[in-house]
Motif scaffolding. Structure first.
Motif, mmCIF file in Angstrom:
data_model
loop_
_atom_site.group_PDB
_atom_site.id
_atom_site.type_symbol
_atom_site.label_atom_id
_atom_site.label_comp_id
_atom_site.label_asym_id
_atom_site.label_seq_id
_atom_site.Cartn_x
_atom_site.Cartn_y
_atom_site.Cartn_z
ATOM 1 N N LEU A 1 -39.523 41.394 47.583
ATOM 2 C CA LEU A 1 -39.499 40.036 47.042
ATOM 3 C C LEU A 1 -40.269 39.949 45.722
ATOM 4 O O LEU A 1 -41.199 40.716 45.482
ATOM 5 C CB LEU A 1 -40.135 39.055 48.031
ATOM 6 C CG LEU A 1 -39.416 38.826 49.345
ATOM 7 C CD1 LEU A 1 -40.263 37.934 50.248
ATOM 8 C CD2 LEU A 1 -38.054 38.195 49.115
ATOM 9 N N THR B 1 -42.181 34.521 45.222
ATOM 10 C CA THR B 1 -41.435 34.242 46.457
ATOM 11 C C THR B 1 -42.229 34.719 47.657
ATOM 12 O O THR B 1 -42.341 34.013 48.663
ATOM 13 C CB THR B 1 -40.054 34.923 46.419
ATOM 14 O OG1 THR B 1 -39.347 34.448 45.267
ATOM 15 C CG2 THR B 1 -39.258 34.618 47.677
ATOM 16 N N ILE C 1 -40.277 26.105 49.362
ATOM 17 C CA ILE C 1 -39.178 26.957 48.921
ATOM 18 C C ILE C 1 -38.237 26.140 48.045
ATOM 19 O O ILE C 1 -37.787 25.059 48.434
ATOM 20 C CB ILE C 1 -38.414 27.537 50.140
ATOM 21 C CG1 ILE C 1 -39.356 28.431 50.956
ATOM 22 C CG2 ILE C 1 -37.194 28.329 49.696
ATOM 23 C CD1 ILE C 1 -38.736 28.986 52.214
ATOM 24 N N GLU D 1 -34.476 29.647 45.837
ATOM 25 C CA GLU D 1 -35.042 30.596 46.809
ATOM 26 C C GLU D 1 -34.364 30.446 48.171
ATOM 27 O O GLU D 1 -34.125 31.442 48.855
ATOM 28 C CB GLU D 1 -36.554 30.391 46.938
ATOM 29 C CG GLU D 1 -37.313 30.859 45.718
ATOM 30 C CD GLU D 1 -38.772 30.441 45.750
ATOM 31 O OE1 GLU D 1 -39.592 31.140 45.144
ATOM 32 O OE2 GLU D 1 -39.100 29.411 46.375
ATOM 33 N N GLU E 1 -31.230 32.249 48.014
ATOM 34 C CA GLU E 1 -31.503 33.690 48.100
ATOM 35 C C GLU E 1 -31.749 34.115 49.550
ATOM 36 O O GLU E 1 -31.299 35.181 49.968
ATOM 37 C CB GLU E 1 -32.719 34.061 47.246
ATOM 38 C CG GLU E 1 -32.483 34.005 45.756
ATOM 39 C CD GLU E 1 -33.753 34.252 44.951
ATOM 40 O OE1 GLU E 1 -34.732 34.810 45.494
ATOM 41 O OE2 GLU E 1 -33.761 33.877 43.767
#
Length: 193
Positions: free
Chosen positions: A68, A72, A116, A120, A123
């Motif tokens: 990561l 993140t 988040i 993200e 992702e």
């Protein structure tokens, strides 16, 4: 009398992979543990069900730190250590159930907006899809749709590409039905939406 179960699982190197679990107070509890393990294997989940959620998430975070982005990772670490572990960390993976998920949905998912970003979150979804073997994607989709409301299923399917929706309707529903019937040893309603 303490009850146990044993399960042979496939392994990439074709060696015997025998999983044994014990300490169940009744035969029914052992059967329930076995069913949970088989259900997990059907969707590609292979963690040790006797671990606590805190132990599992600690190991998961350690593994994710290598792949990561640092920012993140910090967000995930904060979410895990400040929210998930205090709320659910002492629960054994084998004991996690719908009530815990409902609790997470009610209390913890709303916090994600603070931890988040939408990018993200996208992702996370993409990584999750990549982590599921292609041969299990339709089964994974069925598991998602089974727990969704009719409105959520309709929205979810509407956001899928047309060929994927066609594949789900023509092949996926039958595959999911056959898999869940085999795993659960009973008829299961397939989410068709």
């Amino acid at each position: 009398m303490i009850r146990t179960f044993s399960l042979d699982l496939p392994s990439p190197d074709h060696r015997r992979n025998n999983i044994r679990r014990g300490g169940y107070p009744t035969a029914e509890a052992a059967r329930a543990g076995l069913r949970r393990m088989i259900d997990g294997q059907a969707v590609g989940y292979s963690a040790d069900p006797t671990q606590t959620l805190a132990d599992y998430l600690t190991t998961w975070l350690k593994d994710k730190q290598l792949v990561l982005k640092p920012t993140t990772y910090v967000r995930y670490r904060d979410y895990v250590t400040n929210d998930l572990v205090p709320a659910l960390g002492t629960i054994r993976l084998d004991d996690l159930g719908p009530s815990h998920i409902a609790d997470e949905e009610e209390h913890l998912l709303p916090l994600m907006a603070d931890h988040i970003t939408p990018r993200e979150w996208a992702e996370v979804g993409a990584r999750g899809r990549r982590s599921v073997p292609e041969t299990k994607l339709l089964i994974f989709l069925g598991a998602i749709l089974e727990d969704a409301t009719a409105q959520e299923r309709q929205l979810f399917l509407s956001q899928m590409p047309a060929p994927a929706r066609l594949l789900w309707r023509t092949l996926g529903t039958r595959l999911y039905d056959r898999t869940t019937t085999r795993v659960r040893r009973s008829n299961t309603a397939v989410p068709r939406a």
